[in-house]
Design a protein around this motif. Sequence first.
Motif, PDB file in Angstrom:
ATOM      1  N   PRO A 177      38.498  -3.057  -4.011  1.00  0.00           N
ATOM      2  CA  PRO A 177      37.179  -3.006  -4.665  1.00  0.00           C
ATOM      3  C   PRO A 177      36.889  -4.236  -5.506  1.00  0.00           C
ATOM      4  O   PRO A 177      37.694  -4.638  -6.331  1.00  0.00           O
ATOM      5  CB  PRO A 177      37.322  -1.771  -5.581  1.00  0.00           C
ATOM      6  CG  PRO A 177      38.785  -1.706  -5.908  1.00  0.00           C
ATOM      7  CD  PRO A 177      39.528  -2.301  -4.743  1.00  0.00           C
ATOM      8  N   ILE A 179      34.790  -4.888  -8.235  1.00  0.00           N
ATOM      9  CA  ILE A 179      33.943  -4.198  -9.214  1.00  0.00           C
ATOM     10  C   ILE A 179      32.887  -5.166  -9.758  1.00  0.00           C
ATOM     11  O   ILE A 179      33.213  -6.295 -10.148  1.00  0.00           O
ATOM     12  CB  ILE A 179      34.815  -3.585 -10.333  1.00  0.00           C
ATOM     13  CG1 ILE A 179      35.727  -2.518  -9.720  1.00  0.00           C
ATOM     14  CG2 ILE A 179      33.957  -2.999 -11.449  1.00  0.00           C
ATOM     15  CD1 ILE A 179      36.764  -1.972 -10.631  1.00  0.00           C
ATOM     16  N   VAL A 247      31.576  -3.307  -5.270  1.00  0.00           N
ATOM     17  CA  VAL A 247      31.260  -1.989  -5.835  1.00  0.00           C
ATOM     18  C   VAL A 247      30.312  -2.211  -7.017  1.00  0.00           C
ATOM     19  O   VAL A 247      30.719  -2.800  -8.029  1.00  0.00           O
ATOM     20  CB  VAL A 247      32.548  -1.275  -6.331  1.00  0.00           C
ATOM     21  CG1 VAL A 247      32.217   0.090  -6.919  1.00  0.00           C
ATOM     22  CG2 VAL A 247      33.572  -1.156  -5.216  1.00  0.00           C
ATOM     23  N   ALA A 252      30.897   2.073  -9.794  1.00  0.00           N
ATOM     24  CA  ALA A 252      32.230   1.951 -10.398  1.00  0.00           C
ATOM     25  C   ALA A 252      32.360   2.930 -11.573  1.00  0.00           C
ATOM     26  O   ALA A 252      33.396   3.578 -11.750  1.00  0.00           O
ATOM     27  CB  ALA A 252      32.467   0.524 -10.865  1.00  0.00           C
ATOM     28  N   GLN A 255      32.830   6.435 -10.141  1.00  0.00           N
ATOM     29  CA  GLN A 255      34.211   6.622  -9.674  1.00  0.00           C
ATOM     30  C   GLN A 255      35.160   6.794 -10.860  1.00  0.00           C
ATOM     31  O   GLN A 255      36.031   7.667 -10.861  1.00  0.00           O
ATOM     32  CB  GLN A 255      34.672   5.400  -8.877  1.00  0.00           C
ATOM     33  CG  GLN A 255      34.140   5.361  -7.465  1.00  0.00           C
ATOM     34  CD  GLN A 255      34.696   4.150  -6.729  1.00  0.00           C
ATOM     35  OE1 GLN A 255      34.746   3.054  -7.274  1.00  0.00           O
ATOM     36  NE2 GLN A 255      35.102   4.349  -5.497  1.00  0.00           N
TER      37      GLN A 255
END
Length: 321
Positions: A177, A179, A247, A252, A255
């Motif tokens: 990912p 971010i 992401v 983010a 999640q």
Amino acid sequence: MTRMPRIATVFGATGFIGRQIVGALARTGAQVRVASRVPESAFFLKTCGAPGQIVPIACDGGPESVGQAIEGAEWIVNAIGILFEKKHATFDRIHAELPGMIAQECARKGVMRMVHLSALGVDRSQSRYAQTKLAGENAIRAVFPAATILRPGVVFGPDDNFFNQFAAMARVAPALPLIGGGKTRFQPVFVGDVAQAVCNALIWPPVPPHDPRGKIYELGGPDVLTFRDILNRIAIWTGRRRPLVSVPWGFARFQAAILEHLPTPPLTRDQVELLRTDNIVTQGALTLADLGVNPTAMDCIVPAYLERYRDGGPFGAQDAA
Ligand SMILES: NC(=O)c1ccc[n+]([C@@H]2O[C@H](COP(=O)([O-])OP(=O)(O)OC[C@H]3O[C@@H](n4cnc5c(N)ncnc54)[C@H](OP(=O)(O)O)[C@@H]3O)[C@@H](O)[C@H]2O)c1
């Protein structure tokens, strides 16, 4: 007449950075008291010094036990910190109140030098981690103005939490990912350099302009990289190229809101907030060089300990060569 060895007390000595500080202090000849909630967990540090040189002692974090840990010591180091909160270990308690109380005890006991580990960017980020770290710095300076404050960037070394975490992720995840698009900039610093900086801040004579007392130093390494650059380098060093998936910040956070319920969360919303701000040394700040430390490049250190994540482990590296 032989001088008794200096006594240094290290709080947070069992941690990733604390262990290196204990080793560096032991090399100065000091007797090192390791103040820990569970002193047995610090027994492994005894091998950092000569027999009897490293002394684990119990410290429950209350003023009485902190005072006992400090009694008779000339040098105090605080390397306690947390990345996420628990019921009895909130950011306010661990990052702000506890350092303030340690500093208060240092003042009461007439300690000569105190070094506190804060973090790079605490004066810029809106995260609770950063804000409470900044509150801790202020609490220390209010009662022990001579304390030296060190603000390291992301710290790398064989047991680090950052490079190892992403290298381990690359071993199992089909993609990594990025971010917030991976644009945040970092200036990773070697753990051995941080430990040496702590030592120098304690042992340097208080001679201007290099008197470390009452000063704040920002500790970064020679490389400035984006989050994307770091993941690319990890891919090269581990031989595990993975697609990098952007992401967005909002996703983010979503999640992280789920992940932060795990007992040891890999990501929290506060860490997402922390990632929003560049983590690099401010122009004009005092740095490692001002503490007599020549920063070590990532290339010299990280590839060796990330080899274990290669296919086939360290032997896989030979195949790849
Ligand atoms: N690692 C990095 O990349 C980095 C970057 C910037 C700043 N820093 C700062 O540098 C310092 C050291 O970081 P680190 O990576 O070495 O941390 P670490 O490995 O997580 O170690 C933290 C230490 O804090 C102590 N501790 C944790 N929770 C505690 C609690 N509830 N009460 C009392 N002590 C507690 C532990 O000591 P015991 O369990 O022995 O009591 C442990 O030795 C921290 O202040 C951190 O914020 C680290």
